[in-house]
Design a protein around this motif. Structure first.
Motif, PDB file in Angstrom:
ATOM      1  N   VAL A 131      -5.101   5.406  15.003  1.00 43.32           N
ATOM      2  CA  VAL A 131      -3.636   5.309  14.274  1.00 43.32           C
ATOM      3  C   VAL A 131      -3.103   6.490  13.643  1.00 43.32           C
ATOM      4  N   PHE A 132      -2.080   6.899  13.894  1.00 38.52           N
ATOM      5  CA  PHE A 132      -1.515   7.981  13.383  1.00 38.52           C
ATOM      6  C   PHE A 132      -0.405   8.058  12.758  1.00 38.52           C
ATOM      7  N   PHE A 133      -0.134   8.220  11.397  1.00 39.33           N
ATOM      8  CA  PHE A 133       1.120   8.304  10.905  1.00 39.33           C
ATOM      9  C   PHE A 133       1.257   9.471   9.974  1.00 39.33           C
ATOM     10  N   ASP A 134       2.725   9.660   9.932  1.00 41.28           N
ATOM     11  CA  ASP A 134       3.472  10.988   9.439  1.00 41.28           C
ATOM     12  C   ASP A 134       4.573  10.729   8.526  1.00 41.28           C
ATOM     13  N   ALA A 135       4.617  10.763   6.937  1.00 39.72           N
ATOM     14  CA  ALA A 135       5.540  10.581   6.167  1.00 39.72           C
ATOM     15  C   ALA A 135       6.518  11.523   6.116  1.00 39.72           C
ATOM     16  N   ARG A 136       6.033  12.897   6.589  1.00 40.24           N
ATOM     17  CA  ARG A 136       6.904  14.154   6.614  1.00 40.24           C
ATOM     18  C   ARG A 136       7.399  14.533   5.301  1.00 40.24           C
ATOM     19  N   GLU A 137       6.728  14.051   4.238  1.00 36.53           N
ATOM     20  CA  GLU A 137       6.778  14.466   2.783  1.00 36.53           C
ATOM     21  C   GLU A 137       5.451  14.190   2.137  1.00 36.53           C
TER      22      GLU A 137
ATOM     23  N   PRO B  84      -3.419  -2.893  17.442  1.00 37.03           N
ATOM     24  CA  PRO B  84      -1.878  -3.457  16.997  1.00 37.03           C
ATOM     25  C   PRO B  84      -1.586  -2.371  15.952  1.00 37.03           C
ATOM     26  N   LEU B  85      -2.294  -2.052  15.141  1.00 35.05           N
ATOM     27  CA  LEU B  85      -1.777  -0.919  14.075  1.00 35.05           C
ATOM     28  C   LEU B  85      -1.008   0.274  14.521  1.00 35.05           C
ATOM     29  N   SER B  86      -1.400   0.736  16.065  1.00 39.44           N
ATOM     30  CA  SER B  86      -0.815   1.740  16.278  1.00 39.44           C
ATOM     31  C   SER B  86       0.618   1.699  17.033  1.00 39.44           C
ATOM     32  N   ASP B  87       1.080   0.141  16.916  1.00 41.35           N
ATOM     33  CA  ASP B  87       2.306  -0.024  17.480  1.00 41.35           C
ATOM     34  C   ASP B  87       3.368   0.563  16.669  1.00 41.35           C
TER      35      ASP B  87
ATOM     36  N   ASP C 275       6.496  -0.092  15.423  1.00 43.73           N
ATOM     37  CA  ASP C 275       6.795  -0.760  14.312  1.00 43.73           C
ATOM     38  C   ASP C 275       5.977  -0.978  13.318  1.00 43.73           C
ATOM     39  N   ILE C 276       4.817  -1.050  13.622  1.00 40.80           N
ATOM     40  CA  ILE C 276       3.627  -1.000  12.232  1.00 40.80           C
ATOM     41  C   ILE C 276       3.358   0.313  11.703  1.00 40.80           C
ATOM     42  N   THR C 277       3.439   1.234  12.358  1.00 42.79           N
ATOM     43  CA  THR C 277       3.186   2.586  11.904  1.00 42.79           C
ATOM     44  C   THR C 277       4.526   2.878  10.903  1.00 42.79           C
ATOM     45  N   ASP C 278       5.672   2.372  11.267  1.00 43.84           N
ATOM     46  CA  ASP C 278       6.625   2.612  10.519  1.00 43.84           C
ATOM     47  C   ASP C 278       6.671   2.022   9.274  1.00 43.84           C
ATOM     48  N   LEU C 279       6.335   0.635   9.393  1.00 44.52           N
ATOM     49  CA  LEU C 279       6.085  -0.018   7.894  1.00 44.52           C
ATOM     50  C   LEU C 279       5.042   0.638   7.136  1.00 44.52           C
ATOM     51  N   ILE C 280       3.903   1.319   7.782  1.00 46.40           N
ATOM     52  CA  ILE C 280       3.091   2.193   6.758  1.00 46.40           C
ATOM     53  C   ILE C 280       3.637   3.365   6.160  1.00 46.40           C
ATOM     54  N   VAL C 281       4.239   3.968   6.974  1.00 47.87           N
ATOM     55  CA  VAL C 281       5.069   4.978   6.438  1.00 47.87           C
ATOM     56  C   VAL C 281       6.054   4.835   5.166  1.00 47.87           C
TER      57      VAL C 281
ATOM     58  N   PRO D  98      -1.424  -1.403  -2.846  1.00 49.17           N
ATOM     59  CA  PRO D  98      -1.231  -1.595  -1.395  1.00 49.17           C
ATOM     60  C   PRO D  98      -0.698  -2.913  -1.135  1.00 49.17           C
ATOM     61  N   GLY D  99      -0.512  -3.642  -1.865  1.00 49.18           N
ATOM     62  CA  GLY D  99      -0.044  -5.214  -1.873  1.00 49.18           C
ATOM     63  C   GLY D  99       0.999  -5.520  -1.112  1.00 49.18           C
ATOM     64  N   GLU D 100       2.314  -4.642  -1.611  1.00 50.50           N
ATOM     65  CA  GLU D 100       3.637  -4.567  -0.748  1.00 50.50           C
ATOM     66  C   GLU D 100       3.261  -4.596   0.814  1.00 50.50           C
ATOM     67  N   LEU D 101       2.380  -3.409   1.155  1.00 54.08           N
ATOM     68  CA  LEU D 101       2.281  -3.180   2.448  1.00 54.08           C
ATOM     69  C   LEU D 101       1.556  -4.276   3.328  1.00 54.08           C
ATOM     70  N   VAL D 102       0.522  -4.881   2.514  1.00 54.09           N
ATOM     71  CA  VAL D 102      -0.307  -5.913   3.123  1.00 54.09           C
ATOM     72  C   VAL D 102       0.484  -7.028   3.212  1.00 54.09           C
ATOM     73  N   ARG D 103       1.477  -7.446   2.447  1.00 52.39           N
ATOM     74  CA  ARG D 103       2.331  -8.616   2.640  1.00 52.39           C
ATOM     75  C   ARG D 103       3.014  -8.352   3.860  1.00 52.39           C
ATOM     76  N   ARG D 104       3.763  -7.382   4.050  1.00 48.57           N
ATOM     77  CA  ARG D 104       4.581  -6.809   5.106  1.00 48.57           C
ATOM     78  C   ARG D 104       3.928  -7.109   6.434  1.00 48.57           C
ATOM     79  N   LEU D 105       2.760  -6.426   6.378  1.00 47.23           N
ATOM     80  CA  LEU D 105       1.862  -6.436   7.614  1.00 47.23           C
ATOM     81  C   LEU D 105       1.571  -7.669   8.191  1.00 47.23           C
ATOM     82  N   MET D 106       1.142  -8.477   6.926  1.00 50.95           N
ATOM     83  CA  MET D 106       0.687 -10.055   7.438  1.00 50.95           C
ATOM     84  C   MET D 106       2.140 -10.954   7.984  1.00 50.95           C
ATOM     85  N   THR D 107       3.107 -10.358   8.281  1.00 50.35           N
ATOM     86  CA  THR D 107       4.458 -11.274   8.566  1.00 50.35           C
ATOM     87  C   THR D 107       4.527 -10.580  10.298  1.00 50.35           C
TER      88      THR D 107
END
Length: 389
Positions: A78-84, A332-335, A337-343, A351-360
């Motif tokens: 899984v790779f993600f880049d926030a670009r900041e 599935p984390l490499s999807d 849509d998921i990497t966009d959520l992570i960014v 991390p709570g907010e991210l975990v809540r969103r991932l669980m949806t």
């Protein structure tokens, strides 16, 4: 007599000492080593929020990172880049030194190369470069690390889990913008590769057992001359009670490292400021009873207590994941849509907010339930009703 004695001059101790001194209290900071920051026992990767909380210059900054690569030994990635900039790689010795200097400039007195070796009739007994000296203080803030001697002296219960870690500085050809995380290299936690600048990096890992052997296997992937080797201990799970007998416990001494990453600077500095505020109130009211000190625990629990409790749930889930299960979850984390959520919502400190969103996300949730059903259901319940440990 001092208003407050701070034991330990890491980021938590220096933050507490500075805040108390700026509020007008007389402050003594006792540090067992010759200088703050030594020996270095930290990966040195601080979130932007944690670095800002230290209130220092950029003198200690070695590199800035904007993303991460999570790599399974079985092929998934899984790779993600926030670009900041999302995190700073720092020289912890320089960071700690600057924080201590700022506390001293605010009026705190420092006793380096001095250890607290006992507590007699309310006094701290110290031994160091100036021999034995007794210290009288109205309050004590214990910031003396994961093996807190102050906690042992008071007979307080400690953190339930301790991780051991090893890290080496090596010549590495890395993209300096990204860190790497290797979960399967350390089955109870994870391994990391952190770029510290052009041609340099830190390779390390943490776990609850077999750490030396796991590190040797992982480091063998990166041949090169080691220029710095460190070991350390990370406490996970806050002690059941972080106050008592005119003493407040902060940072690693209280078991406040984040169970998702092992980092403790953010929570330690925030706890230190809560401890300082309560210390000021107690000194003004001349009330050092346990009910008065309890306000400290209420403050830090309201601030980040639920994040730590959720982190412990996730840490326990991690113990159930084999290499095959980790690989299955990364797919599935490499999807996109998921990497966009992570960014967008990823947060090293909260991390709570991210975990809540991932669980949806149905695909990810199905995968989690498949590999670790009971534990995931507990986490979902916690997210729905609030986490309490």
């Amino acid at each position: 007599m001092y208003d407050v004695a701070v034991v330990g001059a890491g980021p938590s101790g220096s933050s507490a000492a500075r805040a108390c001194a700026e509020a007008g209290l007389s402050v003594l900071c006792i540090e067992e080593h010759a200088a703050p920051g030594f020996p270095v026992q930290c990966a040195g990767l601080l979130s932007s929020r944690a670095f800002a909380g230290c209130e220092v210059s950029d003198h200690s900054v070695l590199n800035m990172v904007q993303g991460a690569r999570v790599v399974s030994d079985l092929g998934a990635e899984v790779f993600f880049d926030a670009r900041e900039t999302k995190a700073y790689v720092v020289d912890r010795a320089l960071l700690d030194e600057e924080m201590a200097a700022d506390a001293a400039c605010a009026g705190a007195e420092f006793w380096p190369k001095t250890a607290v070796v006992g507590r007699e009739e309310g006094r701290l007994v110290t031994c160091g470069a100036s021999g034995r000296r007794d210290v009288e203080a109205r309050m004590v803030i214990a910031a003396d690390g994961p093996r807190s001697g102050m906690a042992r002296m008071l007979g307080l219960a400690r953190a339930p889990v301790y991780l051991s870690g090893v890290q080496a500085d090596l010549p590495l050809d890395l993209d300096t913008r990204y860190v790497e995380v290797h979960p399967n290299a350390a089955p109870q936690f994870f391994a990391w590769v952190i770029p510290t600048g052009a041609g340099r990096g830190r390779v390390g890992l943490c776990g609850t057992g077999g750490v030396r052997e796991a590190f040797a296997r992982f480091a063998a992937r990166y041949p090169g001359g080691c220029t710095h080797l460190v070991t350390g201990t990370i406490p996970l799970g806050a002690m059941p009670r972080t106050y008592g007998r005119q003493t407040l416990f902060v940072g690693d001494a209280a078991g406040m490292a984040k169970p998702t990453s092992g980092g403790g600077v953010y929570t330690g500095v925030r706890a230190a400021r809560h401890a300082a505020a309560v210390t000021v109130s107690c000194c003004e009211a001349d009330d050092f009873s346990d009910p008065a000190l309890a306000a400290y625990e209420q403050r830090w629990q309201a601030d980040f207590g639920r994040e730590l409790a959720l982190g412990m749930r996730l840490f326990r889930l991690r113990q159930e994941l084999t290499a095959e299960k980790v690989d299955a979850l990364l797919e599935p984390l490499s999807d996109p849509d998921i990497t966009d959520l992570i960014v967008r919502y990823g947060d090293m400190d909260r991390p709570g907010e991210l975990v809540r969103r991932l669980m949806t996300k149905p695909k990810l949730l199905r995968g989690l339930v498949t590999v670790a059903g009971p534990s995931v259901r507990v986490i979902l319940k916690d997210l729905a009703f609030g986490v309490n440990e």
